[in-house]
Design a protein around this motif. Structure first.
Motif, PDB file in Angstrom:
ATOM      1  N   ILE A  34      41.512  25.983  36.084  1.00 20.84           N
ATOM      2  CA  ILE A  34      40.975  27.123  35.044  1.00 20.84           C
ATOM      3  C   ILE A  34      39.964  27.785  35.838  1.00 20.84           C
ATOM      4  CG2 ILE A  34      40.368  27.807  32.876  1.00 20.84           C
ATOM      5  CD1 ILE A  34      42.574  26.100  32.278  1.00 20.84           C
ATOM      6  N   SER A  35      40.216  29.177  36.123  1.00 18.40           N
ATOM      7  CA  SER A  35      39.026  29.980  36.484  1.00 18.40           C
ATOM      8  C   SER A  35      38.062  30.444  35.667  1.00 18.40           C
ATOM      9  CB  SER A  35      39.873  31.080  37.250  1.00 18.40           C
ATOM     10  OG  SER A  35      40.173  32.001  36.401  1.00 18.40           O
ATOM     11  N   THR A  36      37.126  31.014  36.222  1.00 19.38           N
ATOM     12  CA  THR A  36      36.140  31.456  35.024  1.00 19.38           C
ATOM     13  C   THR A  36      36.728  32.891  34.378  1.00 19.38           C
ATOM     14  OG1 THR A  36      34.329  31.235  36.785  1.00 19.38           O
ATOM     15  CG2 THR A  36      33.769  32.880  35.111  1.00 19.38           C
ATOM     16  N   ARG A  37      37.672  33.501  35.038  1.00 17.71           N
ATOM     17  CA  ARG A  37      37.934  34.515  34.313  1.00 17.71           C
ATOM     18  C   ARG A  37      39.220  33.978  33.518  1.00 17.71           C
ATOM     19  NH1 ARG A  37      38.962  39.851  35.617  1.00 17.71           N
ATOM     20  NH2 ARG A  37      37.370  39.463  37.196  1.00 17.71           N
ATOM     21  N   ILE A  78      38.701  31.407  31.380  1.00 19.52           N
ATOM     22  CA  ILE A  78      37.848  30.908  30.182  1.00 19.52           C
ATOM     23  C   ILE A  78      37.349  32.093  29.641  1.00 19.52           C
ATOM     24  CG2 ILE A  78      35.392  30.160  30.413  1.00 19.52           C
ATOM     25  CD1 ILE A  78      36.621  27.779  31.063  1.00 19.52           C
ATOM     26  N   VAL A  79      36.892  33.118  30.369  1.00 24.71           N
ATOM     27  CA  VAL A  79      36.570  34.271  29.628  1.00 24.71           C
ATOM     28  C   VAL A  79      37.716  34.726  28.458  1.00 24.71           C
ATOM     29  CG1 VAL A  79      35.856  36.861  29.686  1.00 24.71           C
ATOM     30  CG2 VAL A  79      35.130  35.201  31.324  1.00 24.71           C
ATOM     31  N   TYR A  80      39.038  35.000  29.105  1.00 21.82           N
ATOM     32  CA  TYR A  80      40.213  35.258  28.229  1.00 21.82           C
ATOM     33  C   TYR A  80      40.280  34.126  27.088  1.00 21.82           C
ATOM     34  CZ  TYR A  80      41.687  39.079  31.091  1.00 21.82           C
ATOM     35  OH  TYR A  80      41.666  40.349  32.127  1.00 21.82           O
ATOM     36  N   ALA A 128      38.056  32.385  25.678  1.00 21.94           N
ATOM     37  CA  ALA A 128      36.895  32.710  24.608  1.00 21.94           C
ATOM     38  C   ALA A 128      37.058  33.910  23.994  1.00 21.94           C
ATOM     39  CB  ALA A 128      35.626  32.717  25.497  1.00 21.94           C
ATOM     40  N   LEU A 129      37.456  34.911  24.584  1.00 24.13           N
ATOM     41  CA  LEU A 129      37.609  36.058  23.921  1.00 24.13           C
ATOM     42  C   LEU A 129      38.819  36.279  22.764  1.00 24.13           C
ATOM     43  CD1 LEU A 129      35.324  37.116  25.578  1.00 24.13           C
ATOM     44  CD2 LEU A 129      36.249  39.482  25.663  1.00 24.13           C
ATOM     45  N   PHE A 130      39.766  35.277  23.227  1.00 30.98           N
ATOM     46  CA  PHE A 130      40.786  35.302  22.285  1.00 30.98           C
ATOM     47  C   PHE A 130      40.505  34.432  21.135  1.00 30.98           C
ATOM     48  CE2 PHE A 130      44.893  37.968  22.618  1.00 30.98           C
ATOM     49  CZ  PHE A 130      44.240  38.578  23.759  1.00 30.98           C
ATOM     50  N   ALA A 131      39.684  33.401  21.333  1.00 36.82           N
ATOM     51  CA  ALA A 131      39.072  32.546  20.147  1.00 36.82           C
ATOM     52  C   ALA A 131      38.349  33.397  19.519  1.00 36.82           C
ATOM     53  CB  ALA A 131      38.386  31.428  20.950  1.00 36.82           C
ATOM     54  N   ALA A 132      37.669  34.397  19.998  1.00 37.42           N
ATOM     55  CA  ALA A 132      36.834  35.166  19.097  1.00 37.42           C
ATOM     56  C   ALA A 132      37.474  36.231  18.209  1.00 37.42           C
ATOM     57  CB  ALA A 132      35.686  35.967  20.240  1.00 37.42           C
ATOM     58  N   LEU A 133      38.588  36.826  18.929  1.00 35.30           N
ATOM     59  CA  LEU A 133      39.315  37.508  18.360  1.00 35.30           C
ATOM     60  C   LEU A 133      39.850  37.107  17.163  1.00 35.30           C
ATOM     61  CD1 LEU A 133      40.938  40.534  18.305  1.00 35.30           C
ATOM     62  CD2 LEU A 133      42.832  39.263  19.841  1.00 35.30           C
ATOM     63  N   LEU A 141      48.350  35.685  26.449  1.00 35.48           N
ATOM     64  CA  LEU A 141      47.676  34.929  27.605  1.00 35.48           C
ATOM     65  C   LEU A 141      48.464  33.939  28.185  1.00 35.48           C
ATOM     66  CD1 LEU A 141      44.277  33.974  25.950  1.00 35.48           C
ATOM     67  CD2 LEU A 141      44.677  36.187  27.578  1.00 35.48           C
ATOM     68  N   LEU A 165      39.854  25.928  21.513  1.00 34.56           N
ATOM     69  CA  LEU A 165      38.575  26.397  21.001  1.00 34.56           C
ATOM     70  C   LEU A 165      38.091  26.904  19.824  1.00 34.56           C
ATOM     71  CD1 LEU A 165      35.885  27.221  22.434  1.00 34.56           C
ATOM     72  CD2 LEU A 165      36.797  29.191  23.220  1.00 34.56           C
TER      73      LEU A 165
END
Lengths: 243, 187
Positions: B5-8, B10-12, B14-19, B53, B64
């Motif tokens: 899992i790349s850092t990129r 992880i960001v996606y 995390a942001l879809f969890a936040a969404l 995703l 998450l």
């Protein structure tokens, strides 16, 4: 709204022994007593089990009012269950089941009340360490949690702005006009944040960064990158460049 | 084992969890034709995460969300959150989101080349409704000691709203594929 219940609301409260107890111990206690509750078959015994729960809440510095507050979102469901079981099976069974759910929810909620969110995230990271051999990187899990925590208010704010803007256009009740811009903005933000983190090369490879670096990434770097990540206009739904 | 899992990623994730958390803030709409059952936008989260995703990142994103709820954030609709949610009778629906995003995402990856509204809608229904109810209904039945049939009847009131959400996901997925595709490798 998004305040974490573990610390925000209670920051002024004196910390009880329950607050100081290790989260792993509390979780274990919950698992053990949860198993015990399933074995209770008499509603009177179950009702008596409410007493130690009340005592635990009092020991943690809360009271019956907080217990009611924790149960309120569940109240209707519990009433429906009680009536359904009472009419179709027996009232004793209905009371037993409703009490069991209420007690379990109350005890689990007490852990949430007495444990700061960050401590629970740390606990998750630590519990994941043995899974490293299966390709799980606890540091990346921690990063995911931190990023999500950081961006919940940002995205919520975006959602509010979009709702206001579309309401002004008379599209306030059009779900597509609300959902699509929000998702495109989220994707843009994600790309910008990923660029910002990669540009600083703090997370290359599988090497977990030390705590100092991680704290920096989360506390300041994402904040600056999030400032740089200006929200695109709604018109950016048109085809945009992808690397 | 899964590829890294790349850092990129992880960001996606995390942001879809936040969404998904942010979707709870949209006021629930009660549609009179559907018997006035309030529809919360939040259960669109798993379908969206899968459709945009893909299966793996989508599922991790919902994992998450489950984790965020477990550590005490009141991010579910109605301000629910904390470990108490998992002790409640509806926890199966929440846990079902992980499988929902995975199945929705895998189907989208599978049908990516020829994705249109109808196929995306169908994938969202299979993942976001099929999988969620397949987990949620037995969980309610077990927890509340009622029969599977009764649990299913009780849950059925939410299906019309979920169909609307799946249709919305179909529209979003097709638009995002055109303008901002993230599922690329499988084609």
């Amino acid at each position: 709204m998004i305040a974490a219940p573990g610390h925000g609301r209670d920051s002024g409260r004196p910390r009880s022994p329950l607050h100081r107890l290790a989260p792993g111990v509390k979780l274990l206690a919950l698992a053990v007593s949860g198993t015990g509750l399933v074995l209770i078959g008499d509603w009177r015994v179950m009702a008596a089990a409410l007493v130690p729960v009340l005592l635990l809440y009092l020991a943690a510095g809360y009271g019956p009012r907080e217990m009611l507050r924790q149960l309120r979102p569940l109240m209707w469901l519990l009433v429906i269950l009680l009536v359904a079981q009472g009419l179709m099976e027996s009232w004793a069974l209905g009371v037993l089941i409703v009490l069991r759910i209420a007690i379990l929810v109350l005890m689990a909620a007490l852990i949430t009340l007495t444990t700061p969110t960050e401590v629970l995230i740390e606990t998750i990271e630590r519990l994941l360490t043995p899974f490293r051999r299966f390709g799980v990187n606890p540091a990346k899990v921690g990063l995911a949690f931190s990023l999500a925590l950081r961006f919940i208010p940002v995205i919520s704010d975006q959602a509010r702005q979009i709702r206001e803007a579309q309401a002004a256009r008379g599209l306030g009740r059009n779900p597509i006009a609300l959902a699509l811009p929000l998702i495109i903005r989220t994707l843009k933000m994600a790309a910008d944040v990923a660029d910002a983190i990669e540009a600083r090369s703090l997370y290359d490879g599988d090497e977990p960064p030390d705590d100092r670096v991680r704290a920096r990434v989360v506390s300041t770097e994402t904040r600056t990158s999030c400032l740089n990540a200006s929200a695109p206009e709604t018109s950016s739904i048109s085809p945009s460049s992808r690397r | 084992m899964p590829e890294r899992i790349s850092t990129r990623d992880i960001v996606y994730i995390a942001l879809f969890a936040a969404l998904t958390a942010a979707l709870a803030l949209f006021p629930p709409i009660a549609v009179p034709i559907l018997g006035g059952v309030p529809i919360s936008a939040q259960s669109m989260g798993p379908m969206l995460a899968g459709a945009i995703l893909g299966g793996k990142r989508g599922a991790l994103s919902m994992l998450l969300v489950v984790g965020l709820v477990a550590v005490g954030l009141p991010i579910l609709s109605g301000g629910r959150g904390g470990l108490g949610v998992f002790a409640g009778p509806t926890a199966g629906f929440l846990v079902g989101w992980i499988g929902a995003a995975f199945v929705t995402g895998m189907l989208h990856e599978f049908g990516w080349r020829k994705l249109n509204f109808l196929s995306s809608f169908t994938y969202a229904v299979i993942g976001g409704i099929g999988v969620v109810y397949a987990l949620g209904i037995p969980w309610v039945a077990f927890w509340a000691e009622i029969s599977l049939t009764k649990a299913a009847i009780g849950s059925a009131a939410f299906i019309p709203g979920d169909l609307l959400k799946a249709a919305l996901v179909g529209i979003v997925a097709v638009t995002v594929k055109r303008s901002y595709p993230l599922i690329q490798k499988t084609a």
